[in-house]
Design a protein around this motif. Structure first.
Motif, PDB file in Angstrom:
ATOM      1  N   ILE A  18       6.591 -14.141 -10.159  1.00 30.21           N
ATOM      2  CA  ILE A  18       7.168 -15.382  -9.652  1.00 30.21           C
ATOM      3  C   ILE A  18       8.573 -15.553 -10.199  1.00 30.21           C
ATOM      4  O   ILE A  18       8.774 -15.683 -11.407  1.00 30.21           O
ATOM      5  CB  ILE A  18       6.299 -16.590 -10.056  1.00 30.21           C
ATOM      6  CG1 ILE A  18       4.929 -16.493  -9.386  1.00 30.21           C
ATOM      7  CG2 ILE A  18       6.994 -17.902  -9.714  1.00 30.21           C
ATOM      8  CD1 ILE A  18       3.933 -17.503  -9.910  1.00 30.21           C
ATOM      9  N   ASN A  19       9.543 -15.535  -9.298  1.00 33.42           N
ATOM     10  CA  ASN A  19      10.917 -15.856  -9.671  1.00 33.42           C
ATOM     11  C   ASN A  19      11.197 -17.315  -9.347  1.00 33.42           C
ATOM     12  O   ASN A  19      10.716 -17.853  -8.357  1.00 33.42           O
ATOM     13  CB  ASN A  19      11.906 -14.962  -8.926  1.00 33.42           C
ATOM     14  CG  ASN A  19      13.302 -15.558  -8.905  1.00 33.42           C
ATOM     15  OD1 ASN A  19      13.751 -16.038  -7.870  1.00 33.42           O
ATOM     16  ND2 ASN A  19      13.973 -15.561 -10.040  1.00 33.42           N
ATOM     17  N   TYR A  20      11.973 -17.951 -10.214  1.00 33.92           N
ATOM     18  CA  TYR A  20      12.377 -19.338  -9.986  1.00 33.92           C
ATOM     19  C   TYR A  20      13.681 -19.557 -10.739  1.00 33.92           C
ATOM     20  O   TYR A  20      14.100 -18.715 -11.547  1.00 33.92           O
ATOM     21  CB  TYR A  20      11.303 -20.304 -10.470  1.00 33.92           C
ATOM     22  CG  TYR A  20      11.022 -20.213 -11.952  1.00 33.92           C
ATOM     23  CD1 TYR A  20      11.560 -21.134 -12.854  1.00 33.92           C
ATOM     24  CD2 TYR A  20      10.234 -19.185 -12.472  1.00 33.92           C
ATOM     25  CE1 TYR A  20      11.318 -21.039 -14.211  1.00 33.92           C
ATOM     26  CE2 TYR A  20       9.990 -19.080 -13.832  1.00 33.92           C
ATOM     27  CZ  TYR A  20      10.538 -20.008 -14.708  1.00 33.92           C
ATOM     28  OH  TYR A  20      10.307 -19.903 -16.048  1.00 33.92           O
ATOM     29  N   LEU A  21      14.354 -20.688 -10.473  1.00 38.73           N
ATOM     30  CA  LEU A  21      15.652 -20.936 -11.094  1.00 38.73           C
ATOM     31  C   LEU A  21      15.493 -21.378 -12.545  1.00 38.73           C
ATOM     32  O   LEU A  21      15.722 -20.596 -13.467  1.00 38.73           O
ATOM     33  CB  LEU A  21      16.435 -21.967 -10.285  1.00 38.73           C
ATOM     34  CG  LEU A  21      17.835 -22.309 -10.788  1.00 38.73           C
ATOM     35  CD1 LEU A  21      18.714 -21.073 -10.849  1.00 38.73           C
ATOM     36  CD2 LEU A  21      18.470 -23.388  -9.899  1.00 38.73           C
ATOM     37  N   ASN A  22      15.088 -22.624 -12.748  1.00 41.66           N
ATOM     38  CA  ASN A  22      14.935 -23.130 -14.121  1.00 41.66           C
ATOM     39  C   ASN A  22      13.849 -24.197 -14.235  1.00 41.66           C
ATOM     40  O   ASN A  22      13.820 -24.949 -15.212  1.00 41.66           O
ATOM     41  CB  ASN A  22      16.261 -23.687 -14.640  1.00 41.66           C
ATOM     42  CG  ASN A  22      16.859 -24.732 -13.713  1.00 41.66           C
ATOM     43  OD1 ASN A  22      16.154 -25.321 -12.886  1.00 41.66           O
ATOM     44  ND2 ASN A  22      18.148 -24.975 -13.832  1.00 41.66           N
ATOM     45  N   GLU A  23      12.949 -24.255 -13.248  1.00 41.83           N
ATOM     46  CA  GLU A  23      11.883 -25.254 -13.259  1.00 41.83           C
ATOM     47  C   GLU A  23      10.685 -24.697 -14.049  1.00 41.83           C
ATOM     48  O   GLU A  23       9.635 -24.377 -13.495  1.00 41.83           O
ATOM     49  CB  GLU A  23      11.478 -25.614 -11.825  1.00 41.83           C
ATOM     50  CG  GLU A  23      12.621 -26.154 -10.972  1.00 41.83           C
ATOM     51  CD  GLU A  23      13.533 -25.058 -10.436  1.00 41.83           C
ATOM     52  OE1 GLU A  23      14.658 -25.374 -10.008  1.00 41.83           O
ATOM     53  OE2 GLU A  23      13.138 -23.886 -10.466  1.00 41.83           O
ATOM     54  N   HIS A  24      10.866 -24.595 -15.348  1.00 41.83           N
ATOM     55  CA  HIS A  24       9.900 -23.887 -16.197  1.00 41.83           C
ATOM     56  C   HIS A  24       8.524 -24.546 -16.178  1.00 41.83           C
ATOM     57  O   HIS A  24       7.503 -23.860 -16.182  1.00 41.83           O
ATOM     58  CB  HIS A  24      10.437 -23.807 -17.624  1.00 41.83           C
ATOM     59  CG  HIS A  24      11.759 -23.131 -17.741  1.00 41.83           C
ATOM     60  ND1 HIS A  24      11.960 -21.808 -17.428  1.00 41.83           N
ATOM     61  CD2 HIS A  24      12.982 -23.613 -18.120  1.00 41.83           C
ATOM     62  CE1 HIS A  24      13.223 -21.474 -17.624  1.00 41.83           C
ATOM     63  NE2 HIS A  24      13.869 -22.560 -18.031  1.00 41.83           N
ATOM     64  N   GLU A  25       8.494 -25.865 -16.146  1.00 38.87           N
ATOM     65  CA  GLU A  25       7.200 -26.554 -16.174  1.00 38.87           C
ATOM     66  C   GLU A  25       6.423 -26.307 -14.883  1.00 38.87           C
ATOM     67  O   GLU A  25       5.211 -26.059 -14.908  1.00 38.87           O
ATOM     68  CB  GLU A  25       7.413 -28.052 -16.395  1.00 38.87           C
ATOM     69  CG  GLU A  25       6.160 -28.770 -16.861  1.00 38.87           C
ATOM     70  CD  GLU A  25       6.442 -30.150 -17.419  1.00 38.87           C
ATOM     71  OE1 GLU A  25       5.504 -30.970 -17.421  1.00 38.87           O
ATOM     72  OE2 GLU A  25       7.575 -30.403 -17.853  1.00 38.87           O
ATOM     73  N   ASP A  26       7.129 -26.366 -13.747  1.00 38.90           N
ATOM     74  CA  ASP A  26       6.484 -26.063 -12.461  1.00 38.90           C
ATOM     75  C   ASP A  26       5.943 -24.631 -12.462  1.00 38.90           C
ATOM     76  O   ASP A  26       4.822 -24.363 -12.025  1.00 38.90           O
ATOM     77  CB  ASP A  26       7.468 -26.233 -11.304  1.00 38.90           C
ATOM     78  CG  ASP A  26       7.752 -27.688 -10.973  1.00 38.90           C
ATOM     79  OD1 ASP A  26       7.084 -28.575 -11.544  1.00 38.90           O
ATOM     80  OD2 ASP A  26       8.646 -27.940 -10.145  1.00 38.90           O
ATOM     81  N   ALA A  27       6.771 -23.705 -12.936  1.00 37.08           N
ATOM     82  CA  ALA A  27       6.384 -22.291 -12.931  1.00 37.08           C
ATOM     83  C   ALA A  27       5.174 -22.051 -13.830  1.00 37.08           C
ATOM     84  O   ALA A  27       4.250 -21.311 -13.472  1.00 37.08           O
ATOM     85  CB  ALA A  27       7.556 -21.427 -13.378  1.00 37.08           C
ATOM     86  N   GLN A  28       5.164 -22.679 -14.992  1.00 39.99           N
ATOM     87  CA  GLN A  28       4.048 -22.487 -15.913  1.00 39.99           C
ATOM     88  C   GLN A  28       2.761 -23.044 -15.339  1.00 39.99           C
ATOM     89  O   GLN A  28       1.685 -22.459 -15.520  1.00 39.99           O
ATOM     90  CB  GLN A  28       4.357 -23.144 -17.260  1.00 39.99           C
ATOM     91  CG  GLN A  28       3.313 -22.868 -18.325  1.00 39.99           C
ATOM     92  CD  GLN A  28       3.110 -21.390 -18.594  1.00 39.99           C
ATOM     93  OE1 GLN A  28       4.066 -20.656 -18.840  1.00 39.99           O
ATOM     94  NE2 GLN A  28       1.868 -20.927 -18.542  1.00 39.99           N
ATOM     95  N   SER A  29       2.856 -24.168 -14.616  1.00 41.76           N
ATOM     96  CA  SER A  29       1.653 -24.738 -14.009  1.00 41.76           C
ATOM     97  C   SER A  29       1.103 -23.807 -12.936  1.00 41.76           C
ATOM     98  O   SER A  29      -0.115 -23.689 -12.758  1.00 41.76           O
ATOM     99  CB  SER A  29       1.949 -26.114 -13.414  1.00 41.76           C
ATOM    100  OG  SER A  29       2.743 -26.027 -12.245  1.00 41.76           O
TER     101      SER A  29
END
Length: 279
Positions: free
Chosen positions: A64-75
């Motif tokens: 999963i690549n994402y910009l900087n939404e770390h909390e969303d990505a971790q969930s």
């Protein structure tokens, strides 16, 4: 006049009052992507999150690549692991060519190959007129939506075996246009053309290339771009008279990624609430 988004783009699921529905808890996995390696850009929230969860349920290992939404990505990662899947998070800005190539390198270093590439991440900026589009936003929109797709695919192809699948996220705006999203709509039209052209280019490599053109979907990006009044009526102009949920779009990606779509390449699926686009 340049319209000010209600969130910092591309938006965070955490900040949404109504959280998108991303997981179909009734889904019965059939192992359609067993042992496949999938790289998904924009996989932290919205459509990408729903696709990542569904792919993992069907047996894929997901990057999963994402910009900087770390909390969303971790969930997203936590939910995938709850279902017994495996997810690797790689944050970074795909508007940067060097990072795009690093994204592929990190994926291959960890998993060895890429079987499914989902070019999903995107950005948009609403404006009232063509004159209001800034050069800065114009360039950035094309970098994220089109250039990154090409850079990532270029880097990924040497690591994609025969039978692999590429799925590009375009939009209903590529076919209908949108008066408030002129440059965004132009990028989505470019993605349709790129998808069709790349599919022809990769026939001999036996790699299928298709696209998905969602209509108005309840995602962080869409709701961050609108004001509160716009979000209240988001999707009401479709025949189904409502916005779609990411979970209603993800099965299109699963179909195109699996052997079910073995006779499809150069095509675009249209989960858009019933709009007829004739394209």
């Amino acid at each position: 006049m340049v319209m000010k988004p209600i969130q910092t783009l591309p938006g965070s699921e955490k900040q949404m009052d109504h959280k998108p529905i991303v997981d179909d808890i009734t889904h019965q996995p059939a192992g359609k992507l067993k042992n496949k390696i999938a790289l998904i850009t924009g996989g932290d929230s919205g459509i990408g999150k729903s696709v990542a969860i569904l792919f993992a349920k069907e047996g894929a290992k997901v990057v999963i690549n994402y910009l900087n939404e770390h909390e969303d990505a971790q969930s997203t990662k936590t939910l995938i692991e709850k279902y017994g899947g495996e997810a690797l998070l790689i944050p970074g800005d795909i508007s940067n060519e060097t990072f795009c190539r690093q994204l592929v390198e990190k994926t291959v270093k960890h998993f060895g190959r890429i079987d499914i590439l989902v070019n999903n991440a995107g950005t948009q900026h609403q404006t009232q007129s063509l004159e209001d589009i800034t050069t800065e936003n114009l360039i950035h929109t094309f970098q994220v939506n089109v250039f990154a797709m090409i850079w990532i695919t270029q880097s990924a192809l040497p690591h994609m075996p025969k039978g692999s699948a590429i799925i590009n996220t375009t939009s209903v705006t590529a076919y209908q246009g949108n008066a408030l999203l002129l440059d965004y709509s132009a990028t989505k039209g470019a993605i349709v053309a790129f998808t069709r052209s790349l599919s022809a280019s990769l026939i001999n490599k036996e790699i299928r290339v298709n696209g998905v053109a969602p209509g108005p979907i309840w995602t962080p990006l869409a709701t961050a771009t609108n004001d509160k009044e716009g979000n209240k009526h988001h999707g009401e102009n479709t025949p189904l008279q409502r916005a779609g949920e990411p979970v209603e779009v993800a099965p299109s990606y699963l179909f195109l990624a699996s052997k079910d779509a073995s006779y499809m390449t150069g095509q675009v699926l249209h989960p858009n609430g019933g709009s007829i686009i004739n394209g």
